[in-house]
Design an enzyme around this catalytic site. Structure first.
Site, PDB file in Angstrom:
ATOM      1  N   GLY A   1     -30.305 -21.720  -9.384  1.00  0.00           N
ATOM      2  CA  GLY A   1     -31.420 -20.808  -9.540  1.00  0.00           C
ATOM      3  C   GLY A   1     -31.038 -19.432  -9.041  1.00  0.00           C
TER       4      GLY A   1
ATOM      5  N   ILE B   1     -30.990 -15.718  -7.056  1.00  0.00           N
ATOM      6  CA  ILE B   1     -30.939 -15.356  -5.645  1.00  0.00           C
ATOM      7  C   ILE B   1     -32.356 -15.325  -5.066  1.00  0.00           C
ATOM      8  CG2 ILE B   1     -30.136 -13.600  -4.007  1.00  0.00           C
ATOM      9  CD1 ILE B   1     -28.400 -12.543  -6.414  1.00  0.00           C
ATOM     10  N   GLY B   2     -32.552 -16.019  -3.953  1.00  0.00           N
ATOM     11  CA  GLY B   2     -33.860 -16.029  -3.312  1.00  0.00           C
ATOM     12  C   GLY B   2     -34.771 -17.163  -3.740  1.00  0.00           C
ATOM     13  N   ALA B   3     -34.289 -18.062  -4.591  1.00  0.00           N
ATOM     14  CA  ALA B   3     -35.140 -19.145  -5.096  1.00  0.00           C
ATOM     15  C   ALA B   3     -35.332 -20.266  -4.081  1.00  0.00           C
ATOM     16  CB  ALA B   3     -34.573 -19.712  -6.393  1.00  0.00           C
TER      17      ALA B   3
ATOM     18  N   THR C   1     -31.926 -23.686   1.427  1.00  0.00           N
ATOM     19  CA  THR C   1     -32.931 -24.380   2.237  1.00  0.00           C
ATOM     20  C   THR C   1     -33.171 -25.784   1.712  1.00  0.00           C
ATOM     21  OG1 THR C   1     -34.027 -22.300   2.817  1.00  0.00           O
ATOM     22  CG2 THR C   1     -35.306 -24.323   3.068  1.00  0.00           C
TER      23      THR C   1
ATOM     24  N   GLU D   1     -22.469 -22.683  -0.659  1.00  0.00           N
ATOM     25  CA  GLU D   1     -21.781 -21.436  -0.962  1.00  0.00           C
ATOM     26  C   GLU D   1     -21.834 -20.547   0.275  1.00  0.00           C
ATOM     27  OE1 GLU D   1     -21.527 -19.008  -4.958  1.00  0.00           O
ATOM     28  OE2 GLU D   1     -23.398 -18.577  -3.918  1.00  0.00           O
TER      29      GLU D   1
ATOM     30  N   ASP E   1     -25.498 -26.353  -3.013  1.00  0.00           N
ATOM     31  CA  ASP E   1     -26.495 -25.331  -3.332  1.00  0.00           C
ATOM     32  C   ASP E   1     -26.043 -24.419  -4.473  1.00  0.00           C
ATOM     33  OD1 ASP E   1     -24.591 -23.812  -2.018  1.00  0.00           O
ATOM     34  OD2 ASP E   1     -26.026 -22.757  -0.722  1.00  0.00           O
TER      35      ASP E   1
END
Length: 201
Positions: free
Chosen positions: A11, A13-15, A19, A35, A81
């Protein structure tokens, strides 16, 4: 299956990829591959639009090659990730045609062919939400990230997702706050386990 089941999260960046990867790995007691953009010395210059796109992509390629070669084979699950196809999303977006040709030649020489995910989890969110998260996590190398570039990245991801042929679980993280809401997190973990059970049968 004699090898570990691979669950990759993709997804823009920031999705919420990292986490979710950490939480799934803890729940499933899985090996974790993350990553490491902070280890890519060329990334800040790229985000500042001062060059370095080819060097950035090659550094990530080498990082991924090393990570997957060292992936343990004695754990039932591996969580990452990013997907093994990540360069196919970014390099057409960031490189010139000649640079892209060179990148693909180097990739072929490296024999970079890690096993694709048995289950891909695709995360997305509204562009404004992605931008807000990027600013709030305050990573220095991301603060110069141009909004128009982020929009292009999101579109490239969505185009890639539409053509993805293997099992995939789509999640809109703009509507699902698995970071702060325990109930959302529990429901998400249950959903992932359900899809894993289907694959493992």
């Amino acid at each position: 299956m004699t090898r570990p089941y691979i669950i990759s999260i993709e997804g823009p960046i920031g999705a919420g990829k990292t986490t979710l990867a950490r939480r799934l790995a803890a729940t499933l007691q899985a090996s974790l591959i993350l990553e490491k953009p902070e280890d890519n010395a060329f990334l800040p210059d790229f985000y500042r639009q001062t060059g370095g796109a080819l060097a950035t992509e090659l550094q990530f390629l080498l990082q991924r090659q090393t990570q997957w070669q060292a992936a343990p084979a004695d754990n039932p699950y591996i969580i990452s990730d990013y997907s093994v196809y990540k360069d196919e999303i970014f390099t057409p977006l960031t490189l010139s045609p000649h640079e892209l040709q060179l990148f693909r030649q180097i990739k072929a020489e490296l024999h970079y062919q890690p096993t694709p995910a048995d289950l891909l989890i695709f995360l997305d969110a509204p562009l404004a939400t992605l931008q807000e998260r990027i600013l709030s996590r305050a990573r220095p190398y991301e603060q110069k990230l141009d909004g128009s570039y982020l929009a292009k990245v999101q579109q490239a991801y969505q185009d890639w997702r539409r053509l993805y042929p293997a099992p995939c679980l789509d999640i809109n993280t703009g509507q699902l706050d698995f970071v702060r809401e325990a109930r959302h997190n529990e429901n998400l973990i249950k959903t992932v386990k359900y899809h894993l059970n289907i694959i493992e049968e």
